[in-house]
Motif scaffolding. Structure first.
Motif, PDB file in Angstrom:
ATOM      1  N   ALA A 147      41.285  30.606  59.242  1.00  0.00           N
ATOM      2  CA  ALA A 147      42.088  31.481  58.393  1.00  0.00           C
ATOM      3  C   ALA A 147      41.327  31.810  57.118  1.00  0.00           C
ATOM      4  CB  ALA A 147      43.418  30.828  58.050  1.00  0.00           C
ATOM      5  N   LEU A 148      41.251  33.114  56.789  1.00  0.00           N
ATOM      6  CA  LEU A 148      40.544  33.577  55.599  1.00  0.00           C
ATOM      7  C   LEU A 148      41.522  34.315  54.694  1.00  0.00           C
ATOM      8  CD1 LEU A 148      38.527  33.923  58.267  1.00  0.00           C
ATOM      9  CD2 LEU A 148      36.918  34.583  56.490  1.00  0.00           C
ATOM     10  N   PHE A 149      41.494  34.007  53.394  1.00  0.00           N
ATOM     11  CA  PHE A 149      42.435  34.559  52.428  1.00  0.00           C
ATOM     12  C   PHE A 149      41.690  35.437  51.425  1.00  0.00           C
ATOM     13  CE2 PHE A 149      44.106  30.671  54.137  1.00  0.00           C
ATOM     14  CZ  PHE A 149      45.459  30.932  54.357  1.00  0.00           C
ATOM     15  N   HIS A 150      41.978  36.732  51.467  1.00  0.00           N
ATOM     16  CA  HIS A 150      41.349  37.678  50.552  1.00  0.00           C
ATOM     17  C   HIS A 150      42.216  37.825  49.313  1.00  0.00           C
ATOM     18  CE1 HIS A 150      40.642  42.078  49.328  1.00  0.00           C
ATOM     19  NE2 HIS A 150      39.626  41.372  48.877  1.00  0.00           N
ATOM     20  N   THR A 151      41.649  37.493  48.147  1.00  0.00           N
ATOM     21  CA  THR A 151      42.397  37.580  46.893  1.00  0.00           C
ATOM     22  C   THR A 151      41.790  38.576  45.914  1.00  0.00           C
ATOM     23  OG1 THR A 151      41.149  35.891  45.657  1.00  0.00           O
ATOM     24  CG2 THR A 151      42.875  35.105  47.174  1.00  0.00           C
ATOM     25  N   GLY A 152      40.547  38.977  46.099  1.00  0.00           N
ATOM     26  CA  GLY A 152      39.865  39.867  45.164  1.00  0.00           C
ATOM     27  C   GLY A 152      39.032  39.147  44.124  1.00  0.00           C
ATOM     28  N   PHE A 153      39.051  37.814  44.134  1.00  0.00           N
ATOM     29  CA  PHE A 153      38.340  37.028  43.119  1.00  0.00           C
ATOM     30  C   PHE A 153      36.829  37.246  43.187  1.00  0.00           C
ATOM     31  CE2 PHE A 153      36.390  33.164  41.451  1.00  0.00           C
ATOM     32  CZ  PHE A 153      37.128  32.891  40.309  1.00  0.00           C
ATOM     33  N   ALA A 154      36.263  37.208  44.379  1.00  0.00           N
ATOM     34  CA  ALA A 154      34.817  37.381  44.511  1.00  0.00           C
ATOM     35  C   ALA A 154      34.378  38.779  44.082  1.00  0.00           C
ATOM     36  CB  ALA A 154      34.371  37.098  45.945  1.00  0.00           C
ATOM     37  N   ALA A 155      35.209  39.783  44.343  1.00  0.00           N
ATOM     38  CA  ALA A 155      34.876  41.131  43.883  1.00  0.00           C
ATOM     39  C   ALA A 155      34.826  41.180  42.357  1.00  0.00           C
ATOM     40  CB  ALA A 155      35.896  42.132  44.422  1.00  0.00           C
ATOM     41  N   MET A 156      35.717  40.448  41.698  1.00  0.00           N
ATOM     42  CA  MET A 156      35.663  40.375  40.237  1.00  0.00           C
ATOM     43  C   MET A 156      34.364  39.720  39.776  1.00  0.00           C
ATOM     44  SD  MET A 156      39.558  39.323  39.118  1.00  0.00           S
ATOM     45  CE  MET A 156      39.092  39.298  37.390  1.00  0.00           C
ATOM     46  N   LEU A 157      33.938  38.682  40.470  1.00  0.00           N
ATOM     47  CA  LEU A 157      32.673  38.040  40.108  1.00  0.00           C
ATOM     48  C   LEU A 157      31.519  39.034  40.174  1.00  0.00           C
ATOM     49  CD1 LEU A 157      32.823  34.556  41.892  1.00  0.00           C
ATOM     50  CD2 LEU A 157      33.115  35.036  39.459  1.00  0.00           C
ATOM     51  N   LEU A 158      31.483  39.833  41.239  1.00  0.00           N
ATOM     52  CA  LEU A 158      30.418  40.826  41.357  1.00  0.00           C
ATOM     53  C   LEU A 158      30.452  41.818  40.202  1.00  0.00           C
ATOM     54  CD1 LEU A 158      30.278  41.681  45.168  1.00  0.00           C
ATOM     55  CD2 LEU A 158      28.566  40.457  43.820  1.00  0.00           C
ATOM     56  N   GLU A 159      31.637  42.229  39.810  1.00  0.00           N
ATOM     57  CA  GLU A 159      31.767  43.190  38.715  1.00  0.00           C
ATOM     58  C   GLU A 159      31.269  42.608  37.389  1.00  0.00           C
ATOM     59  OE1 GLU A 159      35.873  44.186  38.752  1.00  0.00           O
ATOM     60  OE2 GLU A 159      35.799  45.086  40.756  1.00  0.00           O
ATOM     61  N   MET A 160      31.329  41.293  37.239  1.00  0.00           N
ATOM     62  CA  MET A 160      30.909  40.650  35.995  1.00  0.00           C
ATOM     63  C   MET A 160      29.404  40.437  35.922  1.00  0.00           C
ATOM     64  SD  MET A 160      34.046  37.942  35.446  1.00  0.00           S
ATOM     65  CE  MET A 160      35.718  38.566  35.186  1.00  0.00           C
ATOM     66  N   GLU A 161      28.703  40.726  36.992  1.00  0.00           N
ATOM     67  CA  GLU A 161      27.235  40.770  37.016  1.00  0.00           C
ATOM     68  C   GLU A 161      26.600  39.509  36.416  1.00  0.00           C
ATOM     69  OE1 GLU A 161      26.382  44.498  35.110  1.00  0.00           O
ATOM     70  OE2 GLU A 161      26.532  45.580  37.010  1.00  0.00           O
ATOM     71  N   ARG A 162      26.971  38.371  36.941  1.00  0.00           N
ATOM     72  CA  ARG A 162      26.401  37.064  36.577  1.00  0.00           C
ATOM     73  C   ARG A 162      26.716  36.648  35.144  1.00  0.00           C
ATOM     74  NH1 ARG A 162      22.522  39.934  39.270  1.00  0.00           N
ATOM     75  NH2 ARG A 162      21.980  39.211  41.376  1.00  0.00           N
ATOM     76  N   ASN A 163      27.724  37.254  34.556  1.00  0.00           N
ATOM     77  CA  ASN A 163      28.173  36.863  33.216  1.00  0.00           C
ATOM     78  C   ASN A 163      29.686  36.689  33.257  1.00  0.00           C
ATOM     79  OD1 ASN A 163      28.146  36.307  30.449  1.00  0.00           O
ATOM     80  ND2 ASN A 163      28.312  38.468  29.902  1.00  0.00           N
ATOM     81  N   PRO A 164      30.141  35.636  33.940  1.00  0.00           N
ATOM     82  CA  PRO A 164      31.580  35.516  34.209  1.00  0.00           C
ATOM     83  C   PRO A 164      32.394  35.260  32.944  1.00  0.00           C
ATOM     84  CG  PRO A 164      30.437  33.515  34.868  1.00  0.00           C
ATOM     85  CD  PRO A 164      29.370  34.517  34.526  1.00  0.00           C
ATOM     86  N   ASP A 165      33.570  35.855  32.925  1.00  0.00           N
ATOM     87  CA  ASP A 165      34.548  35.635  31.860  1.00  0.00           C
ATOM     88  C   ASP A 165      35.489  34.535  32.350  1.00  0.00           C
ATOM     89  OD1 ASP A 165      36.899  35.732  30.271  1.00  0.00           O
ATOM     90  OD2 ASP A 165      36.456  37.793  29.682  1.00  0.00           O
ATOM     91  N   LYS A 166      35.288  33.329  31.874  1.00  0.00           N
ATOM     92  CA  LYS A 166      36.030  32.169  32.358  1.00  0.00           C
ATOM     93  C   LYS A 166      37.534  32.343  32.195  1.00  0.00           C
ATOM     94  CE  LYS A 166      36.437  27.158  31.652  1.00  0.00           C
ATOM     95  NZ  LYS A 166      35.918  25.995  30.878  1.00  0.00           N
TER      96      LYS A 166
END
Length: 350
Positions: free
Chosen positions: A222-241
């Motif tokens: 079972a795989l759960f898509h939440t959009g979190f990883a897409a947000m990480l990509l948008e932050m371009e290795r500078n995550p907003d904790k």
């Protein structure tokens, strides 16, 4: 039921169900028939990479213990083996070569949790005293070794040092040898809840699955898509904790009905594109309890592997557009003996 390592097992666990020395847990349900069911879901011959670049999320704000990979060249003739001209050693040669090494935090980015990743204090001996144990009663200090328990290794001349920890049982190499291929089923929480922080329990999950005609059967992943990883990509290795910790759906590990569904469904793996699959830390519980109750239930009790920080957005968009939710999933970890987790480059074929 008992075995040489334990006299009592956690209530509702699968300890011993596949034999006294089992190290696979629910992966035992990933049978040839389940592989064929996964293959049967391939209609269009398209493949999706479900891994982030392994230098995401960037920095170590999400977890101060985990750092981005460091890549550097090996050495040849005491020189960096990068764009190294072999004709420096022999004028008759024309080759230019590169060879490198990586220092890799195994659970920094897209990853698998092995069954040695999380254990519990539990009275497996029945003597009234809890001890540190893992799935199927494997023991801290005996089967999963930290620096204090590691035997002294002979000097192998490895410039990068010797092992200082090792899971002699339940290591990630067991997952790799199993190969991890079968039918994946995607549950698109993002399509229903967007990027708002949402604690998803059993009732929410059942409504989503009913609306999207999702059925999870025994032996499925079972795989759960939440959009979190897409947000990480948008932050371009500078995550907003702060932004990340307040965003996207997470499963409610304190919901007993949800945990019972995981038990009853026969699901092999629980995988999400977020940081821990469940809320981290979980909602407050009564009395002494696990900080990560879904981890406890899956890794410790049932032998259900967890996948974290997978990239699922492109796959989810394709499946929703085509009114599908099942596919062939191929996702072995690194065959790295003794490791408790591993990066993965999962592939979904639709």
């Amino acid at each position: 039921m008992s075995n040489p390592r334990w006299k009592r097992r956690p209530h509702g666990s699968t300890w011993g169900d596949w034999g006294p020395d089992d190290q696979l847990g629910r992966l035992n349900l990933l049978t040839p028939e389940k592989v064929k069911q996964g293959v049967a879901e391939v209609k269009d011959g398209l493949s999706f990479c479900l891994s982030l670049p392994l230098d995401y999320p960037g920095g170590n704000l999400l977890n101060p213990r985990r750092h981005p990979p460091v890549i550097k060249p090996t050495e040849r003739s005491r020189q960096p083996n990068m764009n190294y001209a072999l004709f420096c050693d022999d004028p008759n040669l024309t080759d230019v070569v590169c060879d490198d090494v990586v220092i890799l935090t195994l659970q920094y980015s897209t990853q698998w949790d092995s069954l040695s990743h999380v254990g519990q204090m539990f009275d497996a001996d029945g003597d009234g005293k809890p001890e540190a144990v893992y799935y199927n009663g494997y023991r801290a200090g005996i089967d999963i070794l930290g620096p204090a328990e590691m035997p002294k290794e002979p000097d192998t001349g490895n410039p990068h040092g010797q092992s200082t920890s090792r899971a002699t049982k339940l290591g990630v190499e067991n997952m790799a040898a199993k190969a991890i291929q079968g039918r994946g089923v995607l549950i698109d929480l993002h399509a229903h809840f967007g990027r708002e922080r949402k604690l998803v329990g059993y009732d929410d999950l059942m409504r989503v699955m009913e609306k999207d005609n999702v059925v999870v059967e025994s032996g499925d992943m079972a795989l759960f898509h939440t959009g979190f990883a897409a947000m990480l990509l948008e932050m371009e290795r500078n995550p907003d904790k702060d932004k990340l910790h307040g965003a996207c759906s997470v499963l409610n590990g304190r919901d007993q009905k949800l945990l019972k569904w995981i038990t009853d469904s026969g699901v092999v793996s629980m995988i999400a594109d977020n940081y821990a699959v469940e809320a981290h830390p979980a909602e407050p519980g009564e009395g002494c309890c696990s900080m990560l109750p879904l981890h406890e239930h899956c890794l410790f009790k049932l032998g259900v592997n967890l996948g974290e920080i997978w990239y699922l957005t492109e796959l989810a968009d394709y499946l929703r557009k085509n009114k599908r939710n099942r596919f062939l999933l191929t996702a072995p970890p690194l065959r790295l003996p003794g490791a408790v987790g591993s990066p993965a480059t999962p592939v979904a074929t639709v």
